[in-house]
Design an enzyme around this catalytic site. Structure first.
Site, PDB file in Angstrom:
ATOM      1  N   LEU A   1     -16.206  -7.037 -17.436  1.00 15.19           N
ATOM      2  CA  LEU A   1     -16.945  -7.482 -18.517  1.00 15.19           C
ATOM      3  C   LEU A   1     -17.086  -6.722 -19.625  1.00 15.19           C
ATOM      4  CD1 LEU A   1     -19.996  -7.481 -15.774  1.00 15.19           C
ATOM      5  CD2 LEU A   1     -19.151  -9.510 -17.008  1.00 15.19           C
ATOM      6  N   ASP A   2     -17.209  -7.043 -20.621  1.00 22.02           N
ATOM      7  CA  ASP A   2     -17.326  -6.504 -21.967  1.00 22.02           C
ATOM      8  C   ASP A   2     -18.655  -5.933 -22.096  1.00 22.02           C
ATOM      9  OD1 ASP A   2     -16.668  -5.729 -24.836  1.00 22.02           O
ATOM     10  OD2 ASP A   2     -17.904  -7.850 -25.525  1.00 22.02           O
ATOM     11  N   LEU A   3     -18.891  -5.287 -23.173  1.00 28.69           N
ATOM     12  CA  LEU A   3     -20.384  -4.617 -23.041  1.00 28.69           C
ATOM     13  C   LEU A   3     -21.024  -4.886 -24.264  1.00 28.69           C
ATOM     14  CD1 LEU A   3     -22.397  -2.428 -22.138  1.00 28.69           C
ATOM     15  CD2 LEU A   3     -21.098  -0.634 -23.811  1.00 28.69           C
ATOM     16  N   ASP A   4     -20.679  -4.691 -25.608  1.00 31.87           N
ATOM     17  CA  ASP A   4     -21.569  -5.193 -26.801  1.00 31.87           C
ATOM     18  C   ASP A   4     -21.438  -6.769 -27.013  1.00 31.87           C
ATOM     19  OD1 ASP A   4     -21.857  -2.540 -27.705  1.00 31.87           O
ATOM     20  OD2 ASP A   4     -19.865  -2.427 -28.404  1.00 31.87           O
TER      21      ASP A   4
ATOM     22  N   VAL B   1     -14.804 -11.415 -19.103  1.00 35.10           N
ATOM     23  CA  VAL B   1     -15.830 -11.943 -19.765  1.00 35.10           C
ATOM     24  C   VAL B   1     -16.507 -11.441 -20.776  1.00 35.10           C
ATOM     25  CG1 VAL B   1     -18.304 -12.984 -19.304  1.00 35.10           C
ATOM     26  CG2 VAL B   1     -16.514 -12.894 -17.450  1.00 35.10           C
TER      27      VAL B   1
END
Length: 396
Positions: A184-187, A341
């Site tokens: 999972l990406d953050l921003d 993602v």
């Protein structure tokens, strides 16, 4: 009146049929070669009944066979979609089947696999089905080839009785692959970090006497900062490195706390963990800041690992971060159980660089056009949609 559009491919549009389509449908339903599985070409009345039957299915099941429209000239060249069919074990064993028919002059041009492949994707992504079938006469070798190209394998046989004839059929099926590890990406994926990032970008630019509007600074969200400072402001590589240091000067004190969790993110993470998934943060943000944010937001506990960039620039691009995440998890390039993602093209391209599946979220900073152009395998409108799809588990 034309029917509701269901999906599009590079060359085709699949939409709901209407009674206006009956003459065009009869153009291929009335052809005995196209309809040889039925042992005869349909009469106009049978073609009309076929159309109305699909329209009834849309109301009852939410799907049916859809009209296949060729984009090049707008012609209706066939039908393709999903219907509930007996796979040979009676009414209790009706399953979702992918079927299609194509006008004869459109055979051998790749339309069948293009349409059937898109319908399979729709079945898994939109309808959330765990498995789909195709039931094909044992003599229909081209359709068996199409099924195999669509990832299907033979799983059974049945005999259908039609017009007094026993017709042996082969049953093909394909199951949706459950992803076991979710990067999972953050921003733009878990948090809306616009305020903290843009305040820090503006702070850094001011050190060089540069002012920028919000719209001019938005592209900084996602890619490595040192690249953005060069690409969007014209700073030299040396000055861009100084700008990154100024950015961190502000971000480390203030910007790191200027964010908000997107709606549904906590439920997404809880759902993934409940489903037994390995959840890994894979972000271009320095790992130090990513951990601070995750802990402050109360979501750190849901991650098996947090993988971000480093502060000295050795692990900078999304590709670098994904390589690091794979190594951290003991996984290899091309692992089919992993999906990345994110909300920007860099997330999708990074996944593709390692042969991984990818998904784009449409509530972040990237656009539908950007994610489609990058080749995202899946698109999610909300965190809830992502949760429902990615929480899918392998049957015990």
């Amino acid at each position: 009146m034309k029917g509701k559009i269901i999906l599009e491919t590079k060359r085709l549009i699949l939409r709901e049929m209407t009674e206006e389509d009956i003459p065009a449908l009869h153009g291929f339903l009335g052809d005995p070669e196209v309809m040889y599985a039925y042992e005869h070409g349909f009469s106009m009345e049978e073609s009309a009944d076929w159309c109305r039957r699909q329209m009834a299915r849309y109301e009852k099941d939410g799907f049916g066979l859809w009209a296949v429209i060729r984009k090049e000239d707008g012609q209706l060249i066939g039908d393709c979609g999903i219907t509930m069919q007996d796979i040979g074990k009676g009414e209790a064993e009706k399953k979702e089947e992918i079927g299609y028919h194509l006008r004869k002059d459109c055979w051998h041009q790749g339309y069948a696999i293009e349409a059937a492949g898109a319908v399979k994707k729709y079945a898994f992504e939109v309808l959330n089905l765990p498995e789909v079938y195709s039931i094909i006469r044992d003599t229909n070798l081209p359709s068996q080839k199409t099924a195999r190209r669509n990832g299907m394998k033979k799983c059974g046989e049945s005999v259908r009785h039609y017009m007094g004839i026993d017709m042996p059929h082969l049953i093909y099926s394909v199951r949706r692959i459950p992803y076991e590890t979710i990067f999972l990406d953050l921003d733009g994926t878990l948090i809306d970090s616009e305020q903290g990032i843009l305040h820090s970008v503006a702070y850094a630019l001011e050190k060089f006497g540069i002012s920028a509007t919000r719209e001019e600074m938005l592209p900084f969200i996602g890619p490595p900062l040192i690249h953005s400072f060069q690409e969007y402001t014209g700073l030299t590589e040396e000055d861009a490195a100084k700008a990154v240091a100024f950015y961190r000067e502000n971000f480390g004190l203030k910007g790191v706390y200027e964010y908000r969790l997107y709606d549904g993110v906590t439920d997404l993470l809880k759902g993934l963990k409940k489903a037994g998934k390995r959840v890994v943060m894979a972000t271009s943000k320095p790992e130090k800041y990513a951990r601070i944010i995750a802990e402050d937001a109360g979501i750190l506990e849901y991650f098996d690992a947090v993988c971000g960039s480093d502060m000295d620039g050795k692990r900078l691009t999304k590709e670098d971060v994904i390589a690091y995440a794979l190594d951290t998890c003991g996984l290899k390039e091309g692992d089919p159980s992993v999906v990345m993602v994110g909300d920007r093209r860099h997330d999708i391209q990074g996944a593709k660089a390692f042969g991984l599946a990818s998904a784009g979220v449409l509530y972040g900073f990237g656009s539908l056009e950007e994610l489609r152009a990058a080749g995202a395998d899946y698109l999610f409108m909300t965190a809830r949609e992502a949760q429902e799809y990615l929480s899918f588990q392998r049957e015990p």
